[in-house]
Design a protein around this motif. Sequence first.
Motif, short mmCIF file in Angstrom:
data_model
loop_
_atom_site.label_atom_id
_atom_site.label_comp_id
_atom_site.label_asym_id
_atom_site.label_seq_id
_atom_site.Cartn_x
_atom_site.Cartn_y
_atom_site.Cartn_z
N TYR A 89 -22.23 16.42 -1.19
CA TYR A 89 -21.56 16.76 -2.44
C TYR A 89 -22.42 17.77 -3.17
CZ TYR A 89 -19.06 12.28 -2.03
OH TYR A 89 -18.30 11.23 -1.61
N ARG A 139 -17.23 3.51 5.43
CA ARG A 139 -16.05 2.94 4.78
C ARG A 139 -15.00 2.56 5.82
NH1 ARG A 139 -13.10 3.52 -0.39
NH2 ARG A 139 -14.93 4.57 -1.20
N GLU A 185 0.84 -1.20 0.00
CA GLU A 185 0.00 0.00 0.00
C GLU A 185 0.88 1.25 0.00
OE1 GLU A 185 -3.26 1.14 -0.16
OE2 GLU A 185 -2.39 3.10 0.24
N ALA A 186 0.55 2.19 -0.88
CA ALA A 186 1.35 3.42 -1.00
C ALA A 186 1.29 4.28 0.26
CB ALA A 186 0.86 4.22 -2.21
N ARG A 195 -13.32 17.92 -6.03
CA ARG A 195 -12.98 16.64 -6.68
C ARG A 195 -13.36 16.65 -8.15
NH1 ARG A 195 -11.70 12.67 -3.16
NH2 ARG A 195 -12.52 12.78 -1.05
N GLY A 214 -5.07 -3.84 -7.27
CA GLY A 214 -6.25 -3.30 -6.60
C GLY A 214 -5.91 -1.86 -6.23
N GLY A 222 -11.48 -4.33 -8.79
CA GLY A 222 -11.98 -3.05 -8.28
C GLY A 222 -11.84 -1.93 -9.30
N LEU A 245 3.97 1.67 -5.55
CA LEU A 245 4.42 0.97 -6.75
C LEU A 245 4.62 1.95 -7.90
CD1 LEU A 245 4.76 -2.00 -7.97
CD2 LEU A 245 2.52 -1.58 -8.98
N ASP A 286 -23.25 1.49 0.66
CA ASP A 286 -24.33 0.51 0.84
C ASP A 286 -23.89 -0.80 0.22
OD1 ASP A 286 -24.48 1.62 -1.65
OD2 ASP A 286 -26.63 1.97 -1.64
N THR A 296 -20.14 6.80 3.56
CA THR A 296 -20.89 5.59 3.82
C THR A 296 -21.10 4.81 2.52
OG1 THR A 296 -22.96 4.83 4.79
CG2 THR A 296 -23.07 6.91 3.66
N VAL A 325 -22.28 1.62 -6.81
CA VAL A 325 -21.97 0.19 -6.90
C VAL A 325 -20.48 -0.14 -6.92
CG1 VAL A 325 -24.13 -0.46 -8.04
CG2 VAL A 325 -22.19 0.27 -9.44
#
Length: 418
Positions: free
Chosen positions: A240, A119, A39-40, A293, A172, A314, A141, A52, A50, A326
């Motif tokens: 948002y 999350r 993991e970076a 963003r 991933g 992913g 990486l 679902d 959140t 989703v």
Amino acid sequence: MSTTTTKSTPKIALIGAGPASLTLASLLKCHDIPFTIYEAASSLRHAGGTLDLHPTTGQAALKEAGLWDAFVKHARPESDVMKLVDIGGEVCWDENGADKQEVGESEEEKFAGRPEIDRAALMKILVESLEEGSIKFGKKLNEVVPSKTEEKKFNLVFADGKEEGFDLVIGGDGAWSKVRNLLSDTKPHYSGISLIEVWCNDVKSNPWLRNYVGNGSCFSFGEGCAILSQRQGDGSQRTYACLRVPEDFIETCSIDWNDKDAARKEFMERHFSHAGKDLKRVVMESTDYLIPRTLYELPVGFTWESRPGVTLIGDSAHLMTPFAGVGVNVGMTDSLVLAHEIVAACKGKKSLDEALQAYEKEMFPRAARYAQKTAKNKKGHFTEGGSKHMADRIRAHYEEARKEPNVQVDRAEGVSSG
Ligand SMILES: Cc1cc2nc3c(=O)[nH]c(=O)nc-3n(C[C@H](O)[C@H](O)[C@H](O)COP(=O)(O)OP(=O)(O)OC[C@H]3O[C@@H](n4cnc5c(N)ncnc54)[C@H](O)[C@@H]3O)c2cc1C
């Protein structure tokens, strides 16, 4: 085509410690298959909203990893509540009140919808299921290169050194995957939507805000714009304010994002003067953070030619906007399917190459279906009357379910903010 089907344990690298990699890791661990996650970041990213999790995708992966009880402990089925407001401020649908649907009391009934989980809670459950030391942090990486000395092996080039001799490298590593480069030249493109993300850290301190948004999600769509707000499990609320604008909007709009209060005010005055006053107030009273963003996506139906020893899961395989809510579910399903294939290869039932081919054959059309749905939502939601159309669809779904009680209501045509 490789036909080697001897029983062997491949040396596996998972790149990135997002929900997709962590789910795969947890499933591999259940079968005593060793792996290392690189993991970076220097520690786990707990940021994020959140999510679902759906019964046949995210929930199914957690069940198989033996994490169902932990999920039930942290999940919030009561937050699967939708309020829809026209951009002018008229409420079109509100499951906090008049439009409340009866949900059964059994665990199966409560979790049959799309229970929310933060999350951070999901990541915690997954990480705690792994052995200490499974994740190597601070390993950014740069590149994956085929080994010059060992056939069918790969070396990982990190910002701070090399690790060698992997039989299987699984990307991933999200939107800007470095593993994807081995499989395709395709890069994510701008989705057409940029947004500001604003937070109220303690919604109890603002009863108006808490009541207006309600227990779950409050979404509002208009022509080329949206305001999307969601209650989080930790008592905070995230909103948002989204716009259909050119890719360079965030840099070129001349708003100084470092001064968050002035930036929020200027952004709303310039771009949401037509919004209802309550919707504007939701954004203006979310004063704790402001993050601009720019949303990217991979082409719908993105595929690659299978390559021995390398694959993607992913977002690195199928980055989508959040407008069908989703992304995490599709990623966790990738992990479930790929785990089955790796287990079969480790048991000698097929070669590792065949396992990757089988995974990709299942994943490509499944991801394309969700990407298509997401693209359709992005187009349909950001329109005049987007909220009313969504409310009409939900009403129609419930009507159908009333006539056919065994039909599962899929009213989450919507958005999520995880
Ligand atoms: C605003 C927004 C809202 C969303 N809302 C929802 C929602 O409600 N529901 C839903 O299902 N999905 C939602 N999504 C999508 C969801 O966040 C993603 O689909 C999900 O996080 C993908 O998980 P992942 O594990 O594939 O990748 P990520 O979560 O992106 O994780 C990738 C990991 O790889 C690491 N990494 C990256 N590059 C490198 C490198 N070079 N070397 C090593 N490590 C690296 C990163 O640090 C990160 O930890 C949303 C997305 C956005 C942007």
